[in-house]
Design a protein around this motif. Structure first.
Motif: not given
Length: 320
Positions: A3-4, A16-18, A53-57, A60-61
């Motif tokens: 993941y990046v 932000c884009v994940l 943190q918002f993107a990871a949540r 689901g990572i």
């Protein structure tokens, strides 16, 4: 699966884009401003961390699973600012491969055409150009004290000054001034002035939507402010067209920043100015959202051996 993260940060917000390693967008988020030149390196890092943190949540990572990131930020053009921001990002994302570039560099990398200019019309204003041989040149972006002509900050400051002058002349606020105070939630100009002294970026850029709305409604003063802003922003492109000898070249001029989407009147005026400057140019928006372009760059850090994972400056520019 790797993941990046890709970040596009300025004086008003951070996008932000994940991505996952299959080039699939897993999350898109937003946080507060992340221009260290305006708000400081620690506050900018907090904004990046919150967006991550918002993107990871959403994906689901865990944030610790991020393998690489690319951040295109306003305010990291100087060597000192770049080095400090790089250090803080490395501390916030231990183990991740990092590339830190300016927001202008990020936008220019998103354009496939060889010869191109990126115009930023947002909280600040700046431009970066590239000729067909890869030579680049920059104009503007030195902050509100030295440049940022035509920016949302500049338009807002001029609008407030005009509204205050109206009150000085008549002893009461004109409708334009009343609307500024109402939308910014100040009861009087003294409150606005005191806030602007301590946090100008929280005041003047927020006036721009009021000006844009008034211009669309036919307000002559608002239209005059936006017409002048379009001329000032176009002048940045004019400087680069001259420096890079692109006057008669088929270049692409990409416009980005909150002012472009917030005001149809301003956008139309800017296009008219650009047509005079570079008759053979194609004017449009960025073909890829900057944060998504940053995520693609981040993915290259872990998939392309020829692209070293860099924790170094990618070139020193001015601080805007």
């Amino acid at each position: 699966m790797h993941y990046v993260l890709g970040f596009d940060g300025g004086g008003t917000k951070t996008e932000c884009v994940l991505f996952d390693s299959q080039k699939q967008i897993r999350a898109t988020t937003r946080s507060g401003p992340s221009n260290p030149f305006r708000i400081g390196h620690e506050a900018a890092t907090v904004a990046l961390t919150e967006a991550a943190q918002f993107a990871a949540r959403e994906a689901g990572i865990e944030v610790r699973e991020i393998a690489a990131l690319c951040a295109g930020l306003a305010g990291v053009g100087s060597a000192q600012s770049h080095e400090e921001m790089q250090r803080q990002i490395a501390n916030a994302f231990p183990g991740a491969k990092i590339r830190l570039i300016t927001d202008l560099e990020l936008a220019l990398e998103a354009i496939p055409q060889p010869a191109a200019i990126v115009l930023v019309a947002g909280t600040g204003s700046s431009a970066l150009g590239r000729d067909a041989q890869g030579l680049t040149a920059r104009c503007g972006g030195h902050g509100p004290l030295l440049s940022d002509q035509g920016s949302a900050y500049d338009v807002g400051r001029q609008a407030v000054a005009a509204a205050v002058l109206d009150r000085d002349r008549t002893g009461s606020d004109a409708p334009f001034g009343v609307e500024i105070l109402r939308q910014l939630k100040f009861s009087n100009w003294t409150e606005l002035r005191d806030r602007a002294r301590s946090a100008a970026d929280e005041v003047f850029p927020r006036v721009f939507p009021v000006v844009a709305q008034a211009a669309e409604a036919g307000d002559a003063r608002a239209q005059s402010l936006l017409r002048k802003a379009a001329q000032d922003i176009a002048l940045l492109a004019d400087v680069l067209v001259e420096r890079l000898k692109l006057r008669d070249s088929p270049i692409y001029i990409a416009k980005t920043g909150g002012m472009i989407t917030a005001s149809k009147f301003f956008h139309t005026q800017l296009d008219a100015q650009l047509e005079k400057i570079a008759p053979r140019a194609t004017n449009g928006l960025l073909p890829v959202a900057p944060a998504e372009a940053a995520a693609r760059i981040a993915l290259e850090l872990i998939t392309s051996p020829a692209n070293p994972a860099t924790r170094q400056a990618t070139g020193q520019q001015s601080p805007g």
